[in-house]
Structures are given as structure tokens and as C-alpha cells.
Design a protein around this motif. Structure first.
Motif, PDB file in Angstrom:
ATOM      1  N   LEU A  61      24.243  19.806  56.220  1.00  0.00           N
ATOM      2  CA  LEU A  61      24.212  21.164  56.091  1.00  0.00           C
ATOM      3  C   LEU A  61      26.404  21.287  55.909  1.00  0.00           C
ATOM      4  CD1 LEU A  61      22.828  23.694  56.550  1.00  0.00           C
ATOM      5  CD2 LEU A  61      23.131  23.473  54.467  1.00  0.00           C
ATOM      6  N   GLY A  62      27.116  20.727  57.334  1.00  0.00           N
ATOM      7  CA  GLY A  62      28.826  20.867  57.530  1.00  0.00           C
ATOM      8  C   GLY A  62      29.252  20.746  55.851  1.00  0.00           C
ATOM      9  N   ASN A  63      28.929  19.756  54.950  1.00  0.00           N
ATOM     10  CA  ASN A  63      29.820  18.894  54.604  1.00  0.00           C
ATOM     11  C   ASN A  63      29.345  19.352  53.070  1.00  0.00           C
ATOM     12  OD1 ASN A  63      31.128  17.657  56.215  1.00  0.00           O
ATOM     13  ND2 ASN A  63      31.146  15.400  55.361  1.00  0.00           N
ATOM     14  N   THR A  64      28.739  20.178  52.843  1.00  0.00           N
ATOM     15  CA  THR A  64      28.038  20.929  50.974  1.00  0.00           C
ATOM     16  C   THR A  64      27.796  22.351  51.256  1.00  0.00           C
ATOM     17  OG1 THR A  64      25.581  20.995  51.954  1.00  0.00           O
ATOM     18  CG2 THR A  64      26.869  18.783  50.987  1.00  0.00           C
ATOM     19  N   ALA A  65      27.609  22.765  52.302  1.00  0.00           N
ATOM     20  CA  ALA A  65      27.435  24.633  52.380  1.00  0.00           C
ATOM     21  C   ALA A  65      29.153  24.908  52.074  1.00  0.00           C
ATOM     22  CB  ALA A  65      26.949  25.226  53.560  1.00  0.00           C
ATOM     23  N   PRO A  66      30.240  24.810  52.717  1.00  0.00           N
ATOM     24  CA  PRO A  66      31.429  25.136  51.948  1.00  0.00           C
ATOM     25  C   PRO A  66      31.670  25.359  50.848  1.00  0.00           C
ATOM     26  CG  PRO A  66      32.222  23.324  54.408  1.00  0.00           C
ATOM     27  CD  PRO A  66      30.914  24.118  54.114  1.00  0.00           C
ATOM     28  N   PHE A  67      31.165  24.886  50.421  1.00  0.00           N
ATOM     29  CA  PHE A  67      31.531  25.176  48.928  1.00  0.00           C
ATOM     30  C   PHE A  67      31.214  25.886  47.747  1.00  0.00           C
ATOM     31  CE2 PHE A  67      32.714  20.294  50.424  1.00  0.00           C
ATOM     32  CZ  PHE A  67      34.786  21.142  49.909  1.00  0.00           C
ATOM     33  N   ASN A  68      30.178  25.858  48.575  1.00  0.00           N
ATOM     34  CA  ASN A  68      28.743  27.736  48.291  1.00  0.00           C
ATOM     35  C   ASN A  68      29.618  28.503  48.270  1.00  0.00           C
ATOM     36  OD1 ASN A  68      26.413  25.561  48.493  1.00  0.00           O
ATOM     37  ND2 ASN A  68      26.281  26.214  47.265  1.00  0.00           N
ATOM     38  N   LEU A  69      30.556  29.116  49.496  1.00  0.00           N
ATOM     39  CA  LEU A  69      31.255  29.975  49.762  1.00  0.00           C
ATOM     40  C   LEU A  69      32.451  30.267  49.131  1.00  0.00           C
ATOM     41  CD1 LEU A  69      30.358  29.428  53.363  1.00  0.00           C
ATOM     42  CD2 LEU A  69      30.118  31.624  52.049  1.00  0.00           C
ATOM     43  N   THR A  70      32.516  29.030  48.484  1.00  0.00           N
ATOM     44  CA  THR A  70      34.189  28.951  47.921  1.00  0.00           C
ATOM     45  C   THR A  70      33.376  29.106  46.122  1.00  0.00           C
ATOM     46  OG1 THR A  70      34.367  27.270  47.717  1.00  0.00           O
ATOM     47  CG2 THR A  70      34.969  28.213  49.422  1.00  0.00           C
ATOM     48  N   GLY A  71      32.573  28.166  45.818  1.00  0.00           N
ATOM     49  CA  GLY A  71      31.845  28.007  44.211  1.00  0.00           C
ATOM     50  C   GLY A  71      32.605  26.902  43.065  1.00  0.00           C
ATOM     51  N   ASN A  72      32.790  26.172  44.525  1.00  0.00           N
ATOM     52  CA  ASN A  72      33.775  25.123  43.192  1.00  0.00           C
ATOM     53  C   ASN A  72      32.590  23.836  43.047  1.00  0.00           C
ATOM     54  OD1 ASN A  72      35.837  26.198  46.245  1.00  0.00           O
ATOM     55  ND2 ASN A  72      37.241  24.456  44.126  1.00  0.00           N
ATOM     56  N   PRO A  73      32.299  23.242  42.022  1.00  0.00           N
ATOM     57  CA  PRO A  73      32.246  22.898  41.875  1.00  0.00           C
ATOM     58  C   PRO A  73      31.779  21.249  42.520  1.00  0.00           C
ATOM     59  CG  PRO A  73      33.575  22.663  39.943  1.00  0.00           C
ATOM     60  CD  PRO A  73      34.153  23.233  41.071  1.00  0.00           C
ATOM     61  N   ALA A  74      30.611  20.796  42.864  1.00  0.00           N
ATOM     62  CA  ALA A  74      30.839  19.267  43.143  1.00  0.00           C
ATOM     63  C   ALA A  74      29.562  18.480  42.799  1.00  0.00           C
ATOM     64  CB  ALA A  74      30.297  19.707  44.882  1.00  0.00           C
ATOM     65  N   VAL A  75      29.926  16.768  42.605  1.00  0.00           N
ATOM     66  CA  VAL A  75      29.002  15.817  42.720  1.00  0.00           C
ATOM     67  C   VAL A  75      29.059  14.979  43.192  1.00  0.00           C
ATOM     68  CG1 VAL A  75      28.696  13.908  40.146  1.00  0.00           C
ATOM     69  CG2 VAL A  75      29.871  16.575  40.334  1.00  0.00           C
ATOM     70  N   THR A  76      27.722  14.811  43.357  1.00  0.00           N
ATOM     71  CA  THR A  76      27.256  13.701  44.523  1.00  0.00           C
ATOM     72  C   THR A  76      26.898  12.456  44.506  1.00  0.00           C
ATOM     73  OG1 THR A  76      26.438  13.273  46.886  1.00  0.00           O
ATOM     74  CG2 THR A  76      25.175  14.457  45.137  1.00  0.00           C
ATOM     75  N   LEU A  77      26.755  11.572  44.660  1.00  0.00           N
ATOM     76  CA  LEU A  77      26.722  10.171  44.018  1.00  0.00           C
ATOM     77  C   LEU A  77      26.394   9.004  45.561  1.00  0.00           C
ATOM     78  CD1 LEU A  77      29.453   8.009  42.335  1.00  0.00           C
ATOM     79  CD2 LEU A  77      30.028  10.582  42.842  1.00  0.00           C
ATOM     80  N   PRO A  78      25.691   8.047  45.352  1.00  0.00           N
ATOM     81  CA  PRO A  78      26.149   7.189  46.538  1.00  0.00           C
ATOM     82  C   PRO A  78      26.995   5.982  46.286  1.00  0.00           C
ATOM     83  CG  PRO A  78      23.836   6.927  44.893  1.00  0.00           C
ATOM     84  CD  PRO A  78      24.759   8.384  44.287  1.00  0.00           C
ATOM     85  N   VAL A  79      27.578   5.444  47.289  1.00  0.00           N
ATOM     86  CA  VAL A  79      28.837   4.678  46.948  1.00  0.00           C
ATOM     87  C   VAL A  79      28.961   3.468  47.976  1.00  0.00           C
ATOM     88  CG1 VAL A  79      30.392   6.741  45.971  1.00  0.00           C
ATOM     89  CG2 VAL A  79      30.592   5.817  48.991  1.00  0.00           C
TER      90      VAL A  79
END
Length: 490
Positions: A426-444
């Protein structure tokens, strides 16, 4: 009756004399008569017409014998779609992934209506961690969900079935909900694309809440383009934002078209420092490929993480505890007001229906909230606001941020519990729920046959920027000879 109203007055710190109390009691009785006469369509009996959709991965639950459609054309025409089982679909059981709970809605959630209006073919429901308490995908009460890339690794949660359905080709598009990463985490574990939109960008009407100030609905797909089409279909620029993250739709809030713009990408040092050597090496390999791409410019940026992990625990679990105390009603911001729903949840809660995993996730924050009269929750919100200001400062220098989605490779099954290694996931994803920012994840990239994914994070309401930049990363990965995300099942 007067004793009851006096007790309530005391709990609210109201000091009224006996005559005032009597007047209030009379008014309450009159309002009770009015409330009893209000019609409620949810009271009608709704027939459950779905049947169990069986698959070898445990990804699917209730569904239709023939896919449900509404329009023959549209941007999602011929796209097979499943939605997470905390999203209302008329006549299908809604279980929230719990073994002991089921409710049959008499309506579709707004996002379901929009998928159908866009020409999608609705297959049914996707499995999930019970009541959205992941984050690994191991906590469904309905069926064990298996990661199709590596069965000994977690599929990611809480939208576990959504991620697996897309990765295996059981569906072309899946909807999940994301409160702390529950779209992006299964996408990362299963090697697909997942989008968390700006908070308030997609309606949550008809979606069972976890933490209403954090909850979002987002799509998962095998490509950024397909995910973008789905996001465009479900997006709602008119959605009111009730939690202080002011909604001001712009041209980039909806999904932008392909752009010739050059993006400045900020690689966040602090997030990388929290990651394993394997993940860091994969991200650095991606950055090496990006350096030769004319569409992207890389820049190292620093964002102090502060106590953002603890803020998530103080906010998310506390809001869910409030939801339980109110027995399924979020006053002032209900995803739907339905008496049958409230009764069903009340009975489930009163019968001790929640699993130990949910209880262990909620109880510490709920206890602290009670002991501090809400001060701990306020502290969590203040910490989130401070982190948000530090993010905004970073966005003064760059267009988007690049952040690893998971801090490690997808964990082995059983390695993550309610209190151990939670923030590896959760550590790298939850912060952006708290701030409301959009985020797109994709395999690289990949390692040991497992995916390594990154998030493209944009300023609030710049969802289209995140999508466009993610498209560029996707093209770079596809053309690279050295970056090798694991192949998905055919």
C-alpha cells in the motif's frame, strides 16, 4: 420517550428545559409520521436472476447467462466487462466478497449505467477481498483468487477478481474501486493497466463505501487505450466533491487525446528509496530507455513523505468504523439511500459477520478515534493536506511524477497480514488517495517472471495528462529490447 430524548440532548451537549424538551419530542413524533410515509423503491422485492460464473482463477462471481447490453454501438462496443462486487448491478447478488452477506439491488450503479450506454457487454461481477479490505487479494470469503502469472504470488486486492479477469482474458475491461490502491495494486500484481481517477471525477452512486473521502472507481484493462476509453465512459465532470478537494473540471480532466507534447517526468527519490533493489533496478532500467525518447524528459525530484502511511490508517479505517456504526448509511453523502440495504448490513454486522482480517484492520484506528474524540482523525487529515502541498510544489517543476506501484515484487501468498508488510503493497499507492491525485499504473519490466509496474501521477483534474504520458511509457516498453514485462495468458 422523554428519557430517550433527554439522553440524546445530553450526548449532543444541548441544555434545554422541560418545556423545550416536550416541544422537541412533539416535533420528532410529527417528523416520524412523515418519514414513515415516504415511499422507497428499494423496498420492493428484487429477484436474483444471475448465476455463478465459474473460472479456474476464482475471479468471477454472479453473472448473466447472456451478457447484458443496452446499446449496439459506442466506444465500448464488443468490450466484455465485469465490475467489482461492491458495485450495484440490478438483479445480481452484491456480496462485497463476504461469505455471509448478500443483497440484491433493484438498480444499477451510475458507472454500470454508463458502461451500458457506451455499448459495453456486461458479463457480471468480479470477486474481491471482503468489504474491500485487501490489499493482497487473499481475503475473499467467496472463492480463492489465483494470480495467473504466478500462483504462489498474491493477485493483489482488493479488486482481485477485476485484475485477474483482465489478465486472463475473461474480460476486456473491469471496474474496481480504489481507496488505498485497490485498482492499481491488482493491476500491478497481474501485469495489466489500472487507473485511479481524480477523486470526485467518477460517480460512486451505488458503490458500497469503504472510506468515502478516499473512494474512487476506476478501470482495469490490458492497454492504456482501452482503460482510457472505459474511464471516458464512466467519468462525470458534474460530480460534486463533498470532501474539500475542490472539483474544477478542465479540458484535461476528461481523458485527453494523443498528445505531441513533451512531458517532464519527476522521478521521486523518496518513493524509490522505500523499494526493494529489484524494483528500483527495474524503474532505473525504464528511465534509461526514456532518456532517448523525445516525448519525455526526466528529472529527479524530492517529496518528503512525512507520516503519510500513518495518515492513511488514521483516515481510512476510521471512516469505515463510522460507516459500521451508522449501519450502512453515510449521512449527507450516501452512495444510495435504501432501507433494504441498511437492514441487510445491520443484520450482518449484528451477527458478527466480519472476518478477523477486517476487524484487525479497523479496530486500532476506531479505538484511537474514540479515545481522542476524533483528534486522531483530524491529525491524519492534516498530515494528508501537508503531503498534498508538498506534491503541489513538485508539480510546479514537472508535469507528472513517476512512482513504483509496489515496493517489492508481488509478495508470496501469506506474507502480508493486517499489520505486517502492509505498506510493501500500500505504501506507494495510498498517499494519492489521501491527496485525490489521478494515477495510472502499467507494467514496464519484469524480474523472476513477475511484473514490475510504475504509476504515472498527475496533478488533480489532469487525468488526461496522466493517460497521455502513460501511453508514451507503454510505447517505449513495447519497443524496448531490454524491458520485458511477463507475458499475459493468451
Amino acid at each position: 420517550m422523554s428519557d430517550d430524548i433527554e439522553t440524546i440532548a445530553e450526548s449532543l451537549a444541548f441544555d434545554l428545559n422541560d418545556d423545550d424538551i416536550a416541544d422537541c419530542r412533539e416535533s420528532a413524533d410529527r417528523l416520524a409520521d412523515i418519514a414513515a410515509g415516504v415511499s422507497d423503491d428499494s423496498e420492493r422485492t428484487v429477484e436474483r436472476t444471475g448465476s455463478l460464473l465459474e473460472d479456474e482463477y476464482g475471479a468471477l462471481l454472479d453473472g448473466f447467462e447472456t451478457p447484458r447490453t443496452r446499446e449496439t454501438g459506442g466506444p465500448l462496443a464488443d468490450q466484455r466487462i465485469v465490475v467489482k462486487d461492491n458495485i450495484a448491478v440490478e438483479h445480481l447478488g452484491l456480496t462485497c466478497g463476504s461469505a455471509g452477506f448478500e443483497y440484491v439491488p433493484g438498480f444499477d450503479a451510475t458507472v454500470v449505467e454508463r458502461l451500458l450506454e457506451a455499448g459495453g457487454e456486461l458479463l457480471g461481477k468480479a470477486n474481491m477481498d471482503a468489504f474491500a479490505f485487501g490489499p493482497t487479494g487473499e481475503f475473499s470469503g467467496r472463492a480463492d483468487v489465483v494470480n495467473p502469472i504466478a500462483a504462489d504470488r498474491v493477485p493483489g486486492g482488493s479488486s482481485s477478481g477485476s485484475g485477474v479477469a483482465v489478465a486472463t482474458g475473461l474480460a476486456d475491461v473491469a471496474l474496481g474501486t480504489d481507496t488505498g490502491g485497490s485498482v492499481r495494486i491488482p493491476a500491478a500484481c497481474c501485469g495489466v493497466v489500472g487507473v485511479k481517477p481524480t477523486f470526485g471525477h467518477v460517480s460512486t452512486h451505488g458503490v458500497v463505501p469503504f472510506a468515502p473521502s478516499l473512494d474512487t472507481v476506476g478501470p482495469l484493462a490490458r492497454s492504456v487505450e482501452t482503460a482510457a476509453d472505459a474511464l471516458s465512459a464512466i467519468s462525470d465532470e458534474r460530480t460534486a466533491d463533498s470532501f474539500g478537494q475542490t472539483s474544477s473540471p478542465s479540458e484535461s480532466q476528461a481523458v485527453a487525446a494523443d498528445s505531441d507534447e513533451t512531458f517532464t517526468v519527476g522521478v521521486v527519490t523518496e518513493f524509490l528509496e522505500e523499494c526493494s533493489e529489484t524494483v528500483t533496478r527495474g524503474v532505473r532500467s525504464l528511465c534509461g530507455e526514456v532518456e532517448s525518447a523525445s516525448e519525455l524528459e526526466l528529472e529527479e525530484v524530492s517529496v518528503d513523505l512525512g507520516s503519510i502511511e500513518d495518515a492513511y490508517l488514521l483516515v481510512g479505517a476510521t471512516e469505515f468504523a463510522w460507516y459500521l456504526r451508522q449501519r450502512g448509511l453515510v449521512r449527507g453523502n450516501g452512495s444510495t439511500y435504501a432501507r433494504r440495504w441498511s437492514r441487510a448490513l445491520r443484520e450482518f454486522v449484528d451477527d458478527d459477520g466480519f472476518s478477523d482480517h477486517v476487524a484487525k484492520r479497523v479496530l486500532p484506528s476506531a479505538t484511537l478515534d474514540a479515545e481522542t474524540d476524533g483528534d486522531s482523525y483530524v491529525a491524519g487529515r492534516l498530515e494528508a493536506e501537508a503531503f498534498g502541498r508538498r506534491l503541489e510544489a513538485a508539480f510546479d517543476r514537472v508535469d507528472v511524477l513517476l512512482v513504483p506501484t509496489l515496493r517489492t515484487l508481488p509478495p508470496e501468498r501469506g506474507d502480508v497480514s493486517a499489520h505486517d508488510r502492509l505498506f510493501d503493497v500500500l505504501g506507494n499507492t495510498a498517499p494519492f488517495n489521501l491527496t485525490g491525485n489521478p494515477a495510472v499504473t502499467l507494467p514496464v519490466d519484469g524480474a523472476d517472471g513477475l511484473p514490475i509496474s510504475v504509476q504515472v501521477v498527475a496533478p488533480r483534474h489532469d487525468d488526461g495528462v496522466a493517460i497521455d504520458c502513460a501511453r508514451v511509457f507503454e510505447e517505449i516498453v513495447a519497443e524496448s529490447a531490454s524491458l520485458e514485462p511477463p507475458a499475459l495468458p493468451a
